[in-house]
Write a protein that holds these residues in place. Structure first.
Motif, PDB file in Angstrom:
ATOM      1  N   PRO A 117       0.788  -1.231   0.000  1.00 28.00           N
ATOM      2  CA  PRO A 117       0.000   0.000   0.000  1.00 28.00           C
ATOM      3  C   PRO A 117       0.822   1.284   0.000  1.00 28.00           C
ATOM      4  O   PRO A 117       0.270   2.358  -0.197  1.00 28.00           O
ATOM      5  N   GLU A 118       2.117   1.204   0.240  1.00 29.45           N
ATOM      6  CA  GLU A 118       2.901   2.413   0.459  1.00 29.45           C
ATOM      7  C   GLU A 118       3.486   2.962  -0.843  1.00 29.45           C
ATOM      8  O   GLU A 118       3.726   2.215  -1.792  1.00 29.45           O
ATOM      9  N   PRO A 119       3.738   4.265  -0.886  1.00 28.33           N
ATOM     10  CA  PRO A 119       4.425   4.832  -2.056  1.00 28.33           C
ATOM     11  C   PRO A 119       5.856   4.321  -2.136  1.00 28.33           C
ATOM     12  O   PRO A 119       6.482   4.001  -1.121  1.00 28.33           O
ATOM     13  N   HIS A 120       6.362   4.253  -3.367  1.00 26.09           N
ATOM     14  CA  HIS A 120       7.744   3.837  -3.599  1.00 26.09           C
ATOM     15  C   HIS A 120       8.585   5.096  -3.774  1.00 26.09           C
ATOM     16  O   HIS A 120       8.383   5.865  -4.721  1.00 26.09           O
ATOM     17  N   ILE A 121       9.529   5.328  -2.866  1.00 25.76           N
ATOM     18  CA  ILE A 121      10.366   6.528  -2.900  1.00 25.76           C
ATOM     19  C   ILE A 121      11.820   6.098  -2.775  1.00 25.76           C
ATOM     20  O   ILE A 121      12.169   5.349  -1.859  1.00 25.76           O
ATOM     21  N   CYS A 122      12.666   6.588  -3.676  1.00 24.88           N
ATOM     22  CA  CYS A 122      14.038   6.089  -3.747  1.00 24.88           C
ATOM     23  C   CYS A 122      15.026   7.242  -3.965  1.00 24.88           C
ATOM     24  O   CYS A 122      14.792   8.095  -4.823  1.00 24.88           O
ATOM     25  N   PRO A 123      16.156   7.260  -3.204  1.00 24.74           N
ATOM     26  CA  PRO A 123      17.165   8.308  -3.388  1.00 24.74           C
ATOM     27  C   PRO A 123      18.336   7.874  -4.267  1.00 24.74           C
ATOM     28  O   PRO A 123      19.361   8.561  -4.310  1.00 24.74           O
ATOM     29  N   ILE A 124      18.215   6.706  -4.934  1.00 22.15           N
ATOM     30  CA  ILE A 124      19.332   6.195  -5.720  1.00 22.15           C
ATOM     31  C   ILE A 124      19.742   7.201  -6.799  1.00 22.15           C
ATOM     32  O   ILE A 124      18.897   7.784  -7.482  1.00 22.15           O
ATOM     33  N   GLY A 125      21.037   7.382  -6.938  1.00 17.26           N
ATOM     34  CA  GLY A 125      21.591   8.373  -7.857  1.00 17.26           C
ATOM     35  C   GLY A 125      22.172   9.561  -7.120  1.00 17.26           C
ATOM     36  O   GLY A 125      22.894  10.373  -7.716  1.00 17.26           O
ATOM     37  N   SER A 126      21.904   9.673  -5.815  1.00 17.49           N
ATOM     38  CA  SER A 126      22.472  10.758  -5.014  1.00 17.49           C
ATOM     39  C   SER A 126      23.922  10.415  -4.671  1.00 17.49           C
ATOM     40  O   SER A 126      24.197   9.357  -4.100  1.00 17.49           O
ATOM     41  N   HIS A 127      24.855  11.301  -5.010  1.00 14.46           N
ATOM     42  CA  HIS A 127      26.263  10.980  -4.783  1.00 14.46           C
ATOM     43  C   HIS A 127      27.129  12.239  -4.857  1.00 14.46           C
ATOM     44  O   HIS A 127      26.676  13.316  -5.274  1.00 14.46           O
ATOM     45  N   PHE A 128      28.386  12.069  -4.467  1.00 12.13           N
ATOM     46  CA  PHE A 128      29.419  13.097  -4.585  1.00 12.13           C
ATOM     47  C   PHE A 128      30.498  12.610  -5.552  1.00 12.13           C
ATOM     48  O   PHE A 128      30.862  11.433  -5.535  1.00 12.13           O
ATOM     49  N   ASP A 129      31.022  13.526  -6.365  1.00 12.95           N
ATOM     50  CA  ASP A 129      32.167  13.228  -7.217  1.00 12.95           C
ATOM     51  C   ASP A 129      33.382  13.993  -6.699  1.00 12.95           C
ATOM     52  O   ASP A 129      33.337  15.223  -6.536  1.00 12.95           O
ATOM     53  N   ASN A 130      34.459  13.248  -6.415  1.00 15.07           N
ATOM     54  CA  ASN A 130      35.733  13.840  -5.983  1.00 15.07           C
ATOM     55  C   ASN A 130      35.544  14.781  -4.797  1.00 15.07           C
ATOM     56  O   ASN A 130      35.993  15.937  -4.824  1.00 15.07           O
ATOM     57  N   LEU A 131      34.899  14.289  -3.768  1.00 18.50           N
ATOM     58  CA  LEU A 131      34.717  15.061  -2.536  1.00 18.50           C
ATOM     59  C   LEU A 131      36.013  15.045  -1.732  1.00 18.50           C
ATOM     60  O   LEU A 131      36.618  13.986  -1.517  1.00 18.50           O
ATOM     61  N   ARG A 132      36.414  16.225  -1.268  1.00 14.11           N
ATOM     62  CA  ARG A 132      37.611  16.340  -0.436  1.00 14.11           C
ATOM     63  C   ARG A 132      37.296  17.235   0.752  1.00 14.11           C
ATOM     64  O   ARG A 132      36.644  18.272   0.610  1.00 14.11           O
ATOM     65  N   VAL A 133      37.795  16.831   1.931  1.00 15.39           N
ATOM     66  CA  VAL A 133      37.627  17.605   3.164  1.00 15.39           C
ATOM     67  C   VAL A 133      39.008  17.825   3.752  1.00 15.39           C
ATOM     68  O   VAL A 133      39.754  16.858   3.986  1.00 15.39           O
ATOM     69  N   GLY A 135      41.528  18.767   2.336  1.00 13.55           N
ATOM     70  CA  GLY A 135      42.520  18.295   1.392  1.00 13.55           C
ATOM     71  C   GLY A 135      42.578  16.797   1.211  1.00 13.55           C
ATOM     72  O   GLY A 135      43.279  16.297   0.331  1.00 13.55           O
ATOM     73  N   PHE A 136      41.812  16.034   2.019  1.00 18.37           N
ATOM     74  CA  PHE A 136      41.835  14.581   1.946  1.00 18.37           C
ATOM     75  C   PHE A 136      40.605  14.070   1.200  1.00 18.37           C
ATOM     76  O   PHE A 136      39.497  14.561   1.408  1.00 18.37           O
ATOM     77  N   PRO A 137      40.755  13.045   0.346  1.00 20.30           N
ATOM     78  CA  PRO A 137      39.601  12.483  -0.354  1.00 20.30           C
ATOM     79  C   PRO A 137      38.669  11.752   0.601  1.00 20.30           C
ATOM     80  O   PRO A 137      39.118  11.061   1.515  1.00 20.30           O
ATOM     81  N   VAL A 138      37.370  11.927   0.407  1.00 20.25           N
ATOM     82  CA  VAL A 138      36.355  11.255   1.216  1.00 20.25           C
ATOM     83  C   VAL A 138      35.427  10.490   0.282  1.00 20.25           C
ATOM     84  O   VAL A 138      34.779  11.090  -0.581  1.00 20.25           O
ATOM     85  N   ASN A 139      35.392   9.181   0.446  1.00 19.71           N
ATOM     86  CA  ASN A 139      34.522   8.336  -0.374  1.00 19.71           C
ATOM     87  C   ASN A 139      33.327   7.899   0.454  1.00 19.71           C
ATOM     88  O   ASN A 139      33.496   7.234   1.482  1.00 19.71           O
TER      89      ASN A 139
END
Length: 283
Positions: A117-133, A135-139
């Motif tokens: 009975p519930e709605p289908h809700i999906c966040p797939i596709g949400s992402h970061f490219d080359n995130l750095r904090v 100066g360090f890479p964060v995956n």
């Protein structure tokens, strides 16, 4: 007689916030798009943005869409909200080539009398490219329940299995079993439950491991995980950045891809990639 109709509730904003020190200033929302309750299409775009010497990005775009299709003579309501921000730079401490936030929803009131009975809700596709904090890479990896589950009940069950942390409406750690689990069962009165629903808060992403430790060790930072288990990294002399703040209810989702709580010398809150997705029938 009043006929039931579907009210879409989708909006997207690329960037905004407030600064309280060393000056008090509202950071006006950028690339904000809101979907009319009737559905349709909306978009907004900003190029070459710069806020003082604190934040800049090369490009940001928000898109919201909503439409109805017929399936066996019954309407199905589809909605999508997305934000994409490129070449993000926050005081030289946080940088990313691209931030993508995405929520897609499919809702059919006709399913209320079925086993799904519930709605289908999906966040797939949400992402970061080359995130750095600092100066360090964060995956950042999307937690498994959000990859495989698109309904509230299935999501809660999967989060139980994978021990994903949640907080409830009162801001307390939620134990998703026993009495609390009974509150996650589908509520049949959709219009009322939409406004009185149980809210759960978690993080879309797993906590950084090696990358976070490197940042903490080499910048003398103190690791910090807030009470909701939202993925975060603290950088001294700058503040704390939270990733994938995800608010889950039976009939909607709210996602903030990145929230920066500035600590010193600037003080304030900045958000990047904010979405609200889905809608409800009324009456």
């Amino acid at each position: 007689m009043m006929t039931s109709r579907y009210l879409y509730n989708c909006n997207a904003v690329a960037f905004g916030g407030q600064i309280v020190s060393p000056f008090t200033e509202v950071v006006e929302s950028q690339a904000a798009a809101v979907l009319p309750v009737t559905g349709g299409y909306g978009s907004a775009r900003v190029n070459n943005y710069k806020y003082r010497e604190l934040v800049s990005f090369g490009y940001a775009q928000s898109v919201v869409t909503g439409s109805a299709t017929q399936n066996g003579g019954q309407p199905t309501y589809n909605s999508l909200c997305t934000v994409m921000i490129e070449d993000v730079n926050i005081a030289g401490v946080i940088t990313a080539d691209r931030i993508v936030a995405r929520l897609v929803a499919e809702d059919s009131p006709a399913r209320e009398k079925t086993a799904d009975p519930e709605p289908h809700i999906c966040p797939i596709g949400s992402h970061f490219d080359n995130l750095r904090v600092a100066g360090f890479p964060v995956n950042l990896e999307c937690q498994k329940p959000f990859q495989e589950c698109n309904t509230y009940t299935k999501l809660v069950e999967s989060c139980n299995r994978h021990e994903v942390a949640f907080v409830d409406n009162d801001g307390k750690p939620a134990v998703l079993q026993g009495e609390f689990a009974s509150r996650t069962k589908p509520i049949r009165t959709r219009a009322n439950s939409y406004f009185q629903d149980t809210l759960l808060r978690t993080s879309l992403f797993s906590e950084p491991t090696k990358e976070k430790k490197d940042i903490e060790d080499k910048t003398y930072a103190q690791g910090k995980v807030d009470s909701g288990g939202v993925c975060s990294i603290h950088v001294p002399g700058f503040g704390t950045v939270y990733f994938g703040d995800y608010i889950v209810s039976m009939y909607s989702r709210r996602l903030t891809m990145m929230r920066v709580e500035l600590g010193c010398p600037e003080v304030g809150t900045l958000t990047f990639g904010g979405l609200i997705g889905n809608g409800h029938t009324f009456p």
